[in-house]
Design an enzyme around this catalytic site. Structure first.
Site, PDB file in Angstrom:
ATOM      1  N   HIS A   1     -56.067  26.697   4.112  1.00 10.29           N
ATOM      2  CA  HIS A   1     -55.563  25.329   3.977  1.00 10.29           C
ATOM      3  C   HIS A   1     -56.436  24.281   4.651  1.00 10.29           C
ATOM      4  CE1 HIS A   1     -54.197  26.074   8.061  1.00 10.29           C
ATOM      5  NE2 HIS A   1     -53.981  24.779   8.188  1.00 10.29           N
TER       6      HIS A   1
HETATM    7  C1  UD1 Z   1     -51.268  20.119   8.928  1.00 12.62           C
HETATM    8  C2  UD1 Z   1     -52.058  20.030  10.238  1.00 12.62           C
HETATM    9  C3  UD1 Z   1     -52.875  21.296  10.407  1.00 12.62           C
HETATM   10  C4  UD1 Z   1     -52.005  22.517  10.303  1.00 12.62           C
HETATM   11  C5  UD1 Z   1     -51.268  22.482   8.968  1.00 12.62           C
HETATM   12  C6  UD1 Z   1     -50.367  23.668   8.782  1.00 12.62           C
HETATM   13  C7  UD1 Z   1     -52.806  17.814  10.962  1.00 12.62           C
HETATM   14  C8  UD1 Z   1     -53.969  16.937  11.092  1.00 12.62           C
HETATM   15  N1  UD1 Z   1     -52.984  18.909  10.222  1.00 12.62           N
HETATM   16  O1  UD1 Z   1     -52.198  20.146   7.877  1.00 12.62           O
HETATM   17  O2  UD1 Z   1     -53.480  21.280  11.687  1.00 12.62           O
HETATM   18  O3  UD1 Z   1     -52.791  23.672  10.408  1.00 12.62           O
HETATM   19  O4  UD1 Z   1     -50.482  21.287   8.940  1.00 12.62           O
HETATM   20  O5  UD1 Z   1     -49.710  23.592   7.568  1.00 12.62           O
HETATM   21  O6  UD1 Z   1     -51.783  17.536  11.523  1.00 12.62           O
HETATM   22  N2  UD1 Z   1     -47.192  18.869   1.887  1.00 12.62           N
HETATM   23  C9  UD1 Z   1     -46.095  19.277   1.173  1.00 12.62           C
HETATM   24  N3  UD1 Z   1     -44.958  19.612   1.875  1.00 12.62           N
HETATM   25  C10 UD1 Z   1     -44.882  19.541   3.226  1.00 12.62           C
HETATM   26  C11 UD1 Z   1     -46.011  19.117   3.940  1.00 12.62           C
HETATM   27  C12 UD1 Z   1     -47.162  18.786   3.259  1.00 12.62           C
HETATM   28  O7  UD1 Z   1     -46.128  19.353  -0.045  1.00 12.62           O
HETATM   29  O8  UD1 Z   1     -43.822  19.844   3.794  1.00 12.62           O
HETATM   30  C13 UD1 Z   1     -48.416  18.519   1.150  1.00 12.62           C
HETATM   31  C14 UD1 Z   1     -48.585  17.031   0.996  1.00 12.62           C
HETATM   32  O9  UD1 Z   1     -49.056  16.772  -0.266  1.00 12.62           O
HETATM   33  C15 UD1 Z   1     -49.671  16.670   1.983  1.00 12.62           C
HETATM   34  C16 UD1 Z   1     -50.453  17.964   2.096  1.00 12.62           C
HETATM   35  O10 UD1 Z   1     -49.534  19.019   1.858  1.00 12.62           O
HETATM   36  O11 UD1 Z   1     -50.410  15.590   1.563  1.00 12.62           O
HETATM   37  C17 UD1 Z   1     -51.076  18.135   3.441  1.00 12.62           C
HETATM   38  O12 UD1 Z   1     -50.088  18.027   4.480  1.00 12.62           O
HETATM   39  P1  UD1 Z   1     -50.459  17.408   5.919  1.00 12.62           P
HETATM   40  O13 UD1 Z   1     -49.295  17.519   6.842  1.00 12.62           O
HETATM   41  O14 UD1 Z   1     -51.077  16.080   5.737  1.00 12.62           O
HETATM   42  O15 UD1 Z   1     -51.604  18.329   6.426  1.00 12.62           O
HETATM   43  P2  UD1 Z   1     -51.748  19.890   6.374  1.00 12.62           P
HETATM   44  O16 UD1 Z   1     -52.883  20.190   5.497  1.00 12.62           O
HETATM   45  O17 UD1 Z   1     -50.444  20.575   6.108  1.00 12.62           O
END
Ligand code: UD1
Length: 379
Positions: free
Chosen positions: A204
């Site tokens: 991820h």
């Molecule tokens: C975040 C953390 C990362 C961690 C990861 C675990 C930061 C900078 N990054 O990254 O350190 O390892 O979480 O998962 O804080 N999304 C969903 N559902 C959710 C959450 C996210 O669909 O419940 C999708 C959204 O489209 C979002 C994308 O996943 O834009 C990324 O989510 P985000 O929380 O921005 O970062 P992660 O890549 O999950």
């Protein structure tokens, strides 16, 4: 003592759960705030259920957005909660955007920040998590570290030694207390794989999934491995979007044994880690969990903030070069896996050690003189 505990994203939950449990058991007033950085049931609620963690007292509901917007939303939403609760300490965990945002709000109000999992450094400032780690440690007053390398990093950055408390790895508390329940769920049978008869992959990191060339390279290495042994691949929402955007045949059409799954709950995923012959990952926490379980792990990154998993554990850094991934995977599948041991203080008692520390702080207080506002009620 009132300690406002915070969580935001998936990797926070298993770290904070044992600490929250111990703090409350010791009689501290420890309300829980969820920023809502992760919000899907599969990325959040399911972990509360599996960990037996009490529901958050407050959910800020910030959701997904760019780093700036997400962080700003947390800053804005957390401040009134902090002021209403007026805790003595705010506890933050790990290295996600929620960690730095909650810490920043607290320190600006002169409230001490305790950082669980302090001191980890990858040295790679292109990782958003590295920025979050460095900045959070810089403004924390109680630095709760998992291992000696973390202490050394903080000392090198001139953090006073007396602010550093090596408490061990809280995530491993959760692992030890849930592994038996996880193993009894029958997850391997449900997925039609046998103990040590499959590999497990997670992916991820933006640096691995946001660049189509890198993502394709990793997927084809995993695809080749799946021709020898089934590869189970629970797919993070970010990664699923990127895979859907790739041109050409879908990975699961090209390699039917590269099995893309929905994100799994904590217990199912633990069961798979424990049963896997090999784990491929770019996660931080999984490098630690595989070390604790003694399962070979190939980390698809050029660096790690968890070097103890290399020096003592089962982890090997392989980067994203296809040949290197296949070479190291071949060794594991050929019975020549690296062996390791579980590091000191990764023993299931970290939550208890944190609670004992807060008992002591409550009784004796911490130093105020070295803070300009004189309001940090510490030492
Ligand atoms: C975040 C953390 C990362 C961690 C990861 C675990 C930061 C900078 N990054 O990254 O350190 O390892 O979480 O998962 O804080 N999304 C969903 N559902 C959710 C959450 C996210 O669909 O419940 C999708 C959204 O489209 C979002 C994308 O996943 O834009 C990324 O989510 P985000 O929380 O921005 O970062 P992660 O890549 O999950």
């Amino acid at each position: 003592m009132k300690i406002l505990c915070t969580v935001g994203a998936r990797p926070n939950f298993m770290k904070v759960a044992p600490v929250l449990e111990a703090l409350r058991r010791h009689g501290h007033d420890a309300p829980l705030v969820h920023t809502g950085q992760h919000y899907d049931r599969k990325m959040s609620e399911v972990f509360f259920d599996h960990l037996g963690m009490p529901a958050p007292d407050i959910n800020l509901g910030v959701g997904s957005a760019s780093h700036a917007v997400q962080t700003a939303r947390i800053l804005e939403a957390f401040e009134p909660v902090l002021l209403e609760h007026a805790p003595r300490v705010v506890l933050v965990a790990g290295d996600v955007n929620s960690t730095i945002a909650c810490a920043l709000v607290a320190v600006k109000h002169g409230i001490a920040v305790a950082h669980l999992e302090a001191g980890l450094r990858s040295g790679d400032r292109s990782m958003p998590e590295e920025i979050n780690r460095v900045l959070t440690d810089r403004i924390s007053r109680i630095l709760l570290t998992p291992s000696k390398d973390a202490d050394k990093n903080l000392i090198r950055e001139n953090v006073p030694k007396k602010w550093i408390y090596r408490v061990g790895n809280a995530m491993i508390d959760s692992l030890f207390s849930h592994i038996d329940a996880a193993r009894s769920l029958g997850t391997l049978e449900k997925l039609g794989v046998e103990e040590k008869g499959f590999a497990l992959m997670t992916l991820h990191r933006p640096s691995n999934v946001d660049e189509p060339r890198v993502l394709t390279r990793i997927l084809s290495a995993a695809g080749e491995i799946s021709e020898e042994i089934p590869v189970l691949f629970p797919v993070h929402p970010r990664t699923r979007k990127r895979i859907n955007d790739l041109k050409g045949a879908k990975p699961s059409e090209r390699w039917p044994n590269l099995r893309m799954l929905e994100p799994l709950g904590y217990l199912e995923f633990l069961a798979l880690q424990g049963g896997a012959k090999l784990v491929l990952t770019d996660s931080g926490g999984i490098q630690e969990e595989t070390t604790a379980l003694g399962v070979p792990c190939l980390t698809l990154r050029e660096n790690t903030e968890r070097p103890i998993t290399l020096s003592e554990g089962t982890n090997i850094l392989v980067g994203t070069d296809r040949r290197r991934i296949l070479e190291e995977a071949g060794k594991v599948l050929g019975g020549k896996a690296k062996r390791g041991r579980c590091p000191d203080l990764w023993d299931g008692d970290t939550g208890e050690r944190v609670a004992l520390l807060f008992d002591q702080i409550d009784a004796e207080g911490l130093l105020v003189a070295d803070h300009p506002t004189g309001r940090i009620p510490l030492e």
